[in-house]
Design a protein around this motif. Structure first.
Motif, PDB file in Angstrom:
ATOM      1  N   GLU A   1       0.824  -1.200   0.000  1.00  0.00           N
ATOM      2  CA  GLU A   1       0.000   0.000   0.000  1.00  0.00           C
ATOM      3  C   GLU A   1       0.869   1.265   0.000  1.00  0.00           C
ATOM      4  O   GLU A   1       0.640   2.192  -0.779  1.00  0.00           O
ATOM      5  N   THR A   2       1.848   1.286   0.889  1.00  0.00           N
ATOM      6  CA  THR A   2       2.682   2.483   1.032  1.00  0.00           C
ATOM      7  C   THR A   2       3.456   2.764  -0.252  1.00  0.00           C
ATOM      8  O   THR A   2       3.532   3.917  -0.699  1.00  0.00           O
ATOM      9  N   ALA A   3       4.008   1.710  -0.867  1.00  0.00           N
ATOM     10  CA  ALA A   3       4.772   1.907  -2.099  1.00  0.00           C
ATOM     11  C   ALA A   3       3.870   2.463  -3.199  1.00  0.00           C
ATOM     12  O   ALA A   3       4.269   3.346  -3.968  1.00  0.00           O
ATOM     13  N   CYS A   4       2.633   1.952  -3.267  1.00  0.00           N
ATOM     14  CA  CYS A   4       1.699   2.443  -4.291  1.00  0.00           C
ATOM     15  C   CYS A   4       1.349   3.906  -4.040  1.00  0.00           C
ATOM     16  O   CYS A   4       1.314   4.714  -4.974  1.00  0.00           O
ATOM     17  N   LEU A   5       1.090   4.252  -2.784  1.00  0.00           N
ATOM     18  CA  LEU A   5       0.741   5.646  -2.489  1.00  0.00           C
ATOM     19  C   LEU A   5       1.927   6.573  -2.755  1.00  0.00           C
ATOM     20  O   LEU A   5       1.748   7.683  -3.250  1.00  0.00           O
ATOM     21  N   LEU A   6       3.148   6.105  -2.457  1.00  0.00           N
ATOM     22  CA  LEU A   6       4.332   6.938  -2.734  1.00  0.00           C
ATOM     23  C   LEU A   6       4.485   7.195  -4.234  1.00  0.00           C
ATOM     24  O   LEU A   6       4.889   8.279  -4.646  1.00  0.00           O
ATOM     25  N   ALA A   7       4.156   6.175  -5.033  1.00  0.00           N
ATOM     26  CA  ALA A   7       4.248   6.344  -6.490  1.00  0.00           C
ATOM     27  C   ALA A   7       3.260   7.415  -6.957  1.00  0.00           C
ATOM     28  O   ALA A   7       3.515   8.132  -7.929  1.00  0.00           O
ATOM     29  N   ILE A   8       2.129   7.535  -6.261  1.00  0.00           N
ATOM     30  CA  ILE A   8       1.149   8.582  -6.606  1.00  0.00           C
ATOM     31  C   ILE A   8       1.642   9.938  -6.097  1.00  0.00           C
ATOM     32  O   ILE A   8       1.613  10.937  -6.820  1.00  0.00           O
ATOM     33  N   ILE A   9       2.111   9.952  -4.842  1.00  0.00           N
ATOM     34  CA  ILE A   9       2.535  11.220  -4.220  1.00  0.00           C
ATOM     35  C   ILE A   9       3.566  11.947  -5.078  1.00  0.00           C
ATOM     36  O   ILE A   9       3.460  13.151  -5.297  1.00  0.00           O
ATOM     37  N   ALA A  10       4.547  11.178  -5.586  1.00  0.00           N
ATOM     38  CA  ALA A  10       5.606  11.807  -6.386  1.00  0.00           C
ATOM     39  C   ALA A  10       5.035  12.511  -7.609  1.00  0.00           C
ATOM     40  O   ALA A  10       5.637  13.435  -8.144  1.00  0.00           O
ATOM     41  N   GLN A  11       3.853  12.069  -8.059  1.00  0.00           N
ATOM     42  CA  GLN A  11       3.282  12.631  -9.279  1.00  0.00           C
ATOM     43  C   GLN A  11       2.248  13.725  -9.005  1.00  0.00           C
ATOM     44  O   GLN A  11       1.794  14.407  -9.925  1.00  0.00           O
ATOM     45  N   LEU A  12       1.842  13.880  -7.750  1.00  0.00           N
ATOM     46  CA  LEU A  12       0.742  14.803  -7.442  1.00  0.00           C
ATOM     47  C   LEU A  12       1.008  16.256  -7.867  1.00  0.00           C
ATOM     48  O   LEU A  12       0.130  16.866  -8.493  1.00  0.00           O
ATOM     49  N   PRO A  13       2.215  16.832  -7.550  1.00  0.00           N
ATOM     50  CA  PRO A  13       2.396  18.242  -7.902  1.00  0.00           C
ATOM     51  C   PRO A  13       2.243  18.498  -9.409  1.00  0.00           C
ATOM     52  O   PRO A  13       1.570  19.459  -9.805  1.00  0.00           O
ATOM     53  N   ALA A  14       2.856  17.632 -10.228  1.00  0.00           N
ATOM     54  CA  ALA A  14       2.746  17.844 -11.679  1.00  0.00           C
ATOM     55  C   ALA A  14       1.289  17.699 -12.132  1.00  0.00           C
ATOM     56  O   ALA A  14       0.807  18.451 -12.986  1.00  0.00           O
ATOM     57  N   LEU A  15       0.575  16.750 -11.547  1.00  0.00           N
ATOM     58  CA  LEU A  15      -0.826  16.562 -11.913  1.00  0.00           C
ATOM     59  C   LEU A  15      -1.644  17.793 -11.540  1.00  0.00           C
ATOM     60  O   LEU A  15      -2.541  18.202 -12.282  1.00  0.00           O
ATOM     61  N   SER A  16      -1.321  18.372 -10.396  1.00  0.00           N
ATOM     62  CA  SER A  16      -2.101  19.530  -9.956  1.00  0.00           C
ATOM     63  C   SER A  16      -1.911  20.711 -10.909  1.00  0.00           C
ATOM     64  O   SER A  16      -2.784  21.547 -11.040  1.00  0.00           O
ATOM     65  N   ARG A  17      -0.757  20.750 -11.582  1.00  0.00           N
ATOM     66  CA  ARG A  17      -0.523  21.847 -12.525  1.00  0.00           C
ATOM     67  C   ARG A  17      -1.186  21.594 -13.867  1.00  0.00           C
ATOM     68  O   ARG A  17      -1.607  22.523 -14.546  1.00  0.00           O
ATOM     69  N   ARG A  18      -1.262  20.324 -14.260  1.00  0.00           N
ATOM     70  CA  ARG A  18      -1.657  20.065 -15.658  1.00  0.00           C
ATOM     71  C   ARG A  18      -3.012  19.413 -15.825  1.00  0.00           C
ATOM     72  O   ARG A  18      -3.621  19.521 -16.891  1.00  0.00           O
ATOM     73  N   ALA A  19      -3.431  18.638 -14.841  1.00  0.00           N
ATOM     74  CA  ALA A  19      -4.699  17.917 -15.015  1.00  0.00           C
ATOM     75  C   ALA A  19      -5.692  18.380 -13.957  1.00  0.00           C
ATOM     76  O   ALA A  19      -5.405  19.300 -13.199  1.00  0.00           O
ATOM     77  N   TRP A  20      -6.813  17.761 -13.926  1.00  0.00           N
ATOM     78  CA  TRP A  20      -7.797  17.849 -12.835  1.00  0.00           C
ATOM     79  C   TRP A  20      -8.625  19.119 -12.796  1.00  0.00           C
ATOM     80  O   TRP A  20      -9.614  19.207 -12.093  1.00  0.00           O
TER      81      TRP A  20
END
Lengths: 82, 559
Positions: free
Chosen positions: B365-384
């Motif tokens: 679980e933690t490894a999967c969430l970390l893989a998402i966390i690393a991508q969150l800032p870029a996603l917040s700028r470009r998607a959503w």
């Protein structure tokens, strides 16, 4: 796409890395391996995204791994944007 | 009539069937895989499911693979992992990075019924595998291996294994390489088996190499490419495994429905009690959401491979969470019976014990969430922020898919997410008229949560974007997974409505699904929306009675 100057990219990358590792830009040596500053393989994802945003070039995290110093990334970005 | 593997495995409740629940539970008690189950899988050439057609196998679309082998997971997670899926986890590395010769060798081994093991894990480093220490160094024309691997499934019985080894002193993302190693290599020592609390038949063991020589041609992919290949290959298994776990929970839910219908308490059947009804309907909806998300992640490997790192990680996290929670809720209905290791309910207890391995296995679980966390800032700028229109084929298993191209699976989605923004597009055009007033309001609210996520993700302090993330940042990654789940549900509902599906095209399951995801998102509990419980329960009872699967595909089963 205007050509970007390598020195400008270097200065910008120093700022970014300093931001990630929460240190002063003056403490960041562009010739040193990023891992030395605690830049984990995961942070490469963030840095790759920043470079894309700033310079509009596609950059996979693996490219950051292949260019593990600020100087090397700057050289790559400057070449790619030519 | 049941077909494919379902027919091969036969009626699970028939005690005369060598692959019955009773026999499965007995083998589990003995700490063995059920031999009759292995024979049945061999007779069906199960391993061919993991081999691409050009190499002689039947591996095509990832979601199709899940549906084809789900029958074994409805019966026994241990058998599914122990006999086969471990081989898939190894093989994807070979299909992704291997030479033609290595691919032919892996295919040959699999097609003749042999197994492949995947030797990544070292207890000291867990999912932090870029710090692994098992070492490979070049000497003359050979590679010499030294080190220990632990908790490796089938390490003793596999014909060959994919080995992850450090090839640069400092380790790091370019400091490791993969090797395809034959298991009869001289000097390899197998360590004693490790016992586990679930999947007791699975043979976990260790591997010890002391300066053991393998040919240089064993290198899989380029030198230093190990972490990269692993991260691409894991996207496939992170999407596939959750879809398989859906099968186990199908059986768990079916077992509880049967129990509730026959058990009389307080002058009525347990099925008549409002609390049981709510729990059963809730578990059913969560199962449908889990299948929707797993289907989207699997089809996304083909349709949106550049974004698969994000979607597969979120799917692995959320599906495991939804399913383990559902089974724990269902245990309350079984009462003391869920604790029994014999009798008709014992298959439930076995699934309850086995299920955590799906969430632990190869990316916790933690490894999967970390893989998402690393991508969150870029996603917040470009998607959503903007509506997205995902390809309609993403949600429709009947639509054709392009071939899976491993090289297109990227390490990060680079701020792109063409799925979650579906919540905005669904909210845009009079959702109350399009979707119905209740789900319409939920979709609008979920869209607001997505915008709020973007805002909060852009403000994550730099040091919290990696392994030093705090609880608040982990919560953002969880929220992302919940919103992706909601988008998957909306997408599946739309696709089914277009096809005239009277159940999955009905807004009631969608309303219940979105309400439950919304409650998780706001960390609240809410009863299922009015009118949905009775309607869901009716479908659930009919499917149990008619022998139909409880997932999206509603296919005939013998479980």
């Amino acid at each position: 796409m205007p050509t970007v100057d390598r020195a400008t990219v270097t200065a910008w990358l120093i700022e970014r890395v300093a931001f990630y590792v929460e240190r002063e830009p003056a403490d960041i040596d562009p010739t040193k391996h990023l891992a030395m500053y605690g830049m984990d393989s995961l942070y490469a994802l963030g840095l790759a995204g920043d470079v894309e945003d700033e310079y509009g070039i596609d950059l996979d995290a693996a490219i950051v791994w292949d260019h593990p110093t600020i100087e090397a990334i700057a050289a790559y970005v400057a070449t790619e944007s030519e | 009539m049941p077909s494919g593997l379902e027919a091969v495995l036969g009626d699970s409740r028939d005690d005369g069937n060598p692959v019955s629940y009773e026999e499965i539970v007995r083998a589990d008690e003995r700490g063995e895989l059920l031999a009759a189950g292995e024979d049945a899988l061999t007779s069906w050439a199960f391993n061919a499911e993991f081999v691409p057609p050009h190499l002689g196998g039947r591996l095509r679309a990832a979601d199709e693979l899940v549906r084809r082998i789900r029958p074994v997971f409805r019966r026994d997670i241990g058998l599914g992992l122990g006999y086969g899926v471990t081989s898939l986890m190894a093989a994807v590395n070979v299909w992704s990075a291997g030479t033609q010769q290595q691919q032919r060798r892996a295919a040959e081994l699999l097609l003749r019924g042999d197994r492949l093991a995947v030797a990544y894990h070292e207890l000291a480093h867990g999912n932090d595998f870029s710090r692994n220490e098992f070492e490979a160094r070049w000497e003359d024309e050979q590679v010499r291996l030294s080190g220990t691997k632990e908790l490796i499934n089938n390490v003793a019985c596999a014909a060959a294994f994919v080995l992850f080894a450090r090839t640069e002193q400092g380790g790091g993302p370019r400091g490791h390489s993969l090797f395809l190693v034959e298991n009869d290599t001289a000097g390899l020592v197998h360590l004693p088996r490790t016992q586990t609390s679930g999947v007791r038949g699975v043979q976990l063991g260790g591997l010890l190499a002391r300066d053991c020589a393998v040919p240089a041609g064993a290198l899989l992919g380029d030198r230093g490419q190990g972490v990269e290949t692993a991260l691409r290959s894991f996207q496939v298994t992170r999407a596939v495994l959750p879809g398989l776990a859906v099968g186990a929970v199908d059986t768990a839910l079916r077992t509880v429905v049967r129990f509730a219908a026959s058990r009389r308490l307080y002058g009525a059947t347990v099925l008549d009690l409002p609390h049981s009804q709510e729990v059963l309907a809730g578990a059913f909806v969560d199962l449908l959401v889990a299948d929707a998300l797993a289907t989207v992640a699997c089809r996304g490997l083909h349709l949106l491979p550049e974004q698969a790192s994000l979607h597969a990680a979120a799917t692995k996290y959320l599906v495991a969470r939804l399913l383990t929670d559902a089974v724990e809720d269902l245990a309350v209905i079984l009462g003391a019976r869920y604790y029994l290791r014999e009798g008709p309910g014992s298959i439930f207890g076995k699934h309850l014990r086995d299920l955590p391995v799906i969430s632990l296995g190869h990316a916790g679980e933690t490894a999967c969430l970390l893989a998402i966390i690393a991508q969150l800032p870029a996603l917040s700028r470009r998607a959503w922020q903007e509506p997205a229109t995902p390809p309609p084929a993403l949600f429709d298993p009947a639509a054709a898919l392009p071939e899976l191209t491993f090289t297109r699976l990227a390490l990060s989605s680079a701020g792109r997410d063409d799925v979650t923004g579906l919540l905005h597009s669904a909210a845009e055009h009079r959702p109350e008229a399009d979707i119905g007033p209740k789900p319409g309001a939920l979709v609008v609210s979920l869209g607001d949560h997505l915008r709020a996520l973007a805002e909060r993700a852009s403000a994550i302090p730099p040091l919290r974007r990696g392994p030093l993330a705090d609880a608040e940042t982990f919560a953002l990654a969880e929220n992302y997974a919940l919103l992706l789940g909601a988008a998957a549900a909306v997408g599946v509902w739309r696709a089914r409505r277009t096809r005239g599906d009277t159940f999955l095209g009905d807004p009631r399951w969608l309303t219940a699904a979105l309400a439950r995801l919304h409650a998780r998102l706001t960390r609240t509990t809410a009863p299922l929306p009015g009118g949905t419980v009775e309607w869901l329960l009716r479908e659930l009872v009919c499917r149990e009675r008619d022998g139909l699967s409880l997932d999206l595909s509603r296919t005939p089963v013998l479980t």
